[in-house]
Design a protein around this motif. Structure first.
Motif, PDB file in Angstrom:
ATOM      1  N   GLY A  30       3.047   8.252  -7.862  1.00 46.17           N
ATOM      2  CA  GLY A  30       3.079   9.270  -8.907  1.00 46.17           C
ATOM      3  C   GLY A  30       2.413  10.568  -8.497  1.00 46.17           C
ATOM      4  O   GLY A  30       2.686  11.623  -9.065  1.00 46.17           O
ATOM      5  N   VAL A  31       1.531  10.535  -7.514  1.00 47.43           N
ATOM      6  CA  VAL A  31       0.777  11.717  -7.107  1.00 47.43           C
ATOM      7  C   VAL A  31       1.634  12.676  -6.294  1.00 47.43           C
ATOM      8  O   VAL A  31       1.565  13.884  -6.466  1.00 47.43           O
ATOM      9  CB  VAL A  31      -0.491  11.317  -6.297  1.00 47.43           C
ATOM     10  N   LEU A  32       2.431  12.123  -5.372  1.00 44.52           N
ATOM     11  CA  LEU A  32       3.212  12.984  -4.470  1.00 44.52           C
ATOM     12  C   LEU A  32       4.550  13.260  -5.052  1.00 44.52           C
ATOM     13  O   LEU A  32       5.485  12.784  -5.153  1.00 44.52           O
ATOM     14  CB  LEU A  32       3.317  12.345  -3.081  1.00 44.52           C
ATOM     15  N   PHE A  47      10.467  12.833   4.537  1.00 51.92           N
ATOM     16  CA  PHE A  47      11.506  11.819   4.378  1.00 51.92           C
ATOM     17  C   PHE A  47      11.855  11.590   2.907  1.00 51.92           C
ATOM     18  O   PHE A  47      13.021  11.519   2.544  1.00 51.92           O
ATOM     19  CB  PHE A  47      11.092  10.494   5.035  1.00 51.92           C
ATOM     20  N   ASP A  48      10.847  11.458   2.060  1.00 50.02           N
ATOM     21  CA  ASP A  48      11.096  11.102   0.667  1.00 50.02           C
ATOM     22  C   ASP A  48      11.660  12.268  -0.137  1.00 50.02           C
ATOM     23  O   ASP A  48      12.594  12.083  -0.913  1.00 50.02           O
ATOM     24  CB  ASP A  48       9.803  10.593   0.022  1.00 50.02           C
ATOM     25  N   HIS A  49      11.124  13.458   0.057  1.00 51.50           N
ATOM     26  CA  HIS A  49      11.521  14.581  -0.786  1.00 51.50           C
ATOM     27  C   HIS A  49      12.590  15.474  -0.150  1.00 51.50           C
ATOM     28  O   HIS A  49      13.531  15.874  -0.822  1.00 51.50           O
ATOM     29  CB  HIS A  49      10.296  15.411  -1.161  1.00 51.50           C
ATOM     30  N   LEU A  50      12.440  15.797   1.117  1.00 47.96           N
ATOM     31  CA  LEU A  50      13.384  16.725   1.737  1.00 47.96           C
ATOM     32  C   LEU A  50      14.657  16.047   2.226  1.00 47.96           C
ATOM     33  O   LEU A  50      15.749  16.580   2.074  1.00 47.96           O
ATOM     34  CB  LEU A  50      12.711  17.469   2.894  1.00 47.96           C
ATOM     35  N   LEU A  51      14.520  14.879   2.865  1.00 47.67           N
ATOM     36  CA  LEU A  51      15.685  14.200   3.421  1.00 47.67           C
ATOM     37  C   LEU A  51      16.323  13.202   2.454  1.00 47.67           C
ATOM     38  O   LEU A  51      17.420  12.710   2.708  1.00 47.67           O
ATOM     39  CB  LEU A  51      15.306  13.487   4.719  1.00 47.67           C
ATOM     40  N   GLY A  52      15.622  12.875   1.388  1.00 53.56           N
ATOM     41  CA  GLY A  52      16.169  11.938   0.410  1.00 53.56           C
ATOM     42  C   GLY A  52      16.152  10.493   0.867  1.00 53.56           C
ATOM     43  O   GLY A  52      16.904   9.671   0.357  1.00 53.56           O
ATOM     44  N   VAL A  53      15.301  10.164   1.836  1.00 55.76           N
ATOM     45  CA  VAL A  53      15.163   8.785   2.309  1.00 55.76           C
ATOM     46  C   VAL A  53      13.984   8.171   1.568  1.00 55.76           C
ATOM     47  O   VAL A  53      12.830   8.531   1.830  1.00 55.76           O
ATOM     48  CB  VAL A  53      14.930   8.727   3.834  1.00 55.76           C
ATOM     49  N   LEU A  67       0.803  -1.224   0.000  1.00 49.37           N
ATOM     50  CA  LEU A  67       0.000   0.000   0.000  1.00 49.37           C
ATOM     51  C   LEU A  67       0.832   1.269   0.000  1.00 49.37           C
ATOM     52  O   LEU A  67       0.310   2.342  -0.303  1.00 49.37           O
ATOM     53  CB  LEU A  67      -0.939   0.020   1.212  1.00 49.37           C
ATOM     54  N   GLY A  68       2.089   1.178   0.395  1.00 49.68           N
ATOM     55  CA  GLY A  68       2.945   2.351   0.472  1.00 49.68           C
ATOM     56  C   GLY A  68       2.901   2.971   1.860  1.00 49.68           C
ATOM     57  O   GLY A  68       1.994   2.711   2.666  1.00 49.68           O
ATOM     58  N   PHE A  69       3.886   3.831   2.120  1.00 47.84           N
ATOM     59  CA  PHE A  69       3.972   4.449   3.437  1.00 47.84           C
ATOM     60  C   PHE A  69       2.805   5.383   3.751  1.00 47.84           C
ATOM     61  O   PHE A  69       2.309   5.367   4.873  1.00 47.84           O
ATOM     62  CB  PHE A  69       5.295   5.197   3.608  1.00 47.84           C
ATOM     63  N   LEU A  94      -0.597  13.579   9.055  1.00 44.76           N
ATOM     64  CA  LEU A  94       0.686  13.180   9.637  1.00 44.76           C
ATOM     65  C   LEU A  94       1.450  12.246   8.709  1.00 44.76           C
ATOM     66  O   LEU A  94       2.658  12.393   8.507  1.00 44.76           O
ATOM     67  CB  LEU A  94       0.463  12.483  10.978  1.00 44.76           C
ATOM     68  N   SER A  95       0.764  11.283   8.148  1.00 41.99           N
ATOM     69  CA  SER A  95       1.408  10.310   7.286  1.00 41.99           C
ATOM     70  C   SER A  95       1.920  10.954   6.008  1.00 41.99           C
ATOM     71  O   SER A  95       3.051  10.686   5.578  1.00 41.99           O
ATOM     72  CB  SER A  95       0.424   9.189   6.966  1.00 41.99           C
ATOM     73  N   LEU A  96       1.122  11.807   5.382  1.00 45.08           N
ATOM     74  CA  LEU A  96       1.552  12.458   4.145  1.00 45.08           C
ATOM     75  C   LEU A  96       2.705  13.423   4.389  1.00 45.08           C
ATOM     76  O   LEU A  96       3.653  13.485   3.596  1.00 45.08           O
ATOM     77  CB  LEU A  96       0.377  13.188   3.497  1.00 45.08           C
TER      78      LEU A  96
END
Length: 178
Positions: free
Chosen positions: A176-178, A161-167, A121-123, A153-155
């Protein structure tokens, strides 16, 4: 009322077993095992020979593992010399009440469910279910706002983590949406 040995007055010193009087040694064994595990993993780590600088990828795990072994040894010496941790004063906890196993099991189930669902389902979805389930397990019954707070909170966590921290976190259907 307690005696000079620190035991309750109703309990004679010989009645408790040696292990019962030294139960903190269990923590020492746990720290020792964790230290050995960390050191073994660090020392068997496959490392590229061409490292730059004096600090390599093994340094921090070796220091942490050695620190765990030192703390385990110091704690064991203290316990064997008669040192005991202070009992919790129970500032906001009623120590006479039994543990709330329902809440513990609900939290464990929510956590395991999120761990299983994070890949398909994804994070964002699994994290939202985790936050909402944790709030429910801890007693919140606000079905009008809890899912919304959990989703936000989840988004936000995913985006940070995914975009700012590169994790990279699994995005699932929302990749594809975020």
């Amino acid at each position: 009322m307690t005696t000079r040995t620190g035991l309750p007055a109703t309990e004679a010193p010989g009645r408790r077993s040696w292990l019962g009087r030294h139960s903190e040694l269990g923590v020492c064994v746990l720290l020792l095992a964790l230290g050995v595990l960390v050191l073994a993993d660090a020392l068997t780590m496959d490392v590229d020979i061409t490292q730059r600088g004096p600090v390599g990828p093994r340094t921090v795990p070796v220091v942490v593992g050695a620190g765990l072994l030192v703390v385990a040894a110091l704690l064991a010496v203290d316990v064997l010399r008669g040192g005991r941790g202070e009992a919790e004063g129970g500032e906001d906890v009623d120590l006479s009440e039994p543990a709330d196993w329902r809440t513990v099991l609900l939290l464990a189930g929510v956590f395991l469910g999120a761990a299983v669902l994070i890949e398909p389902l994804g994070f964002p979805v699994a994290g939202g279910l985790l936050f909402w389930g944790a709030a429910f397990a801890l007693g919140s019954r606000r079905v009008d706002r809890d899912p919304l707070i959990a989703a936000v909170l989840s988004l936000v966590t995913y985006a940070v983590f995914d975009h700012l921290l590169g994790v990279p976190l699994p995005g699932g259907p929302l990749m594809g949406v975020l």
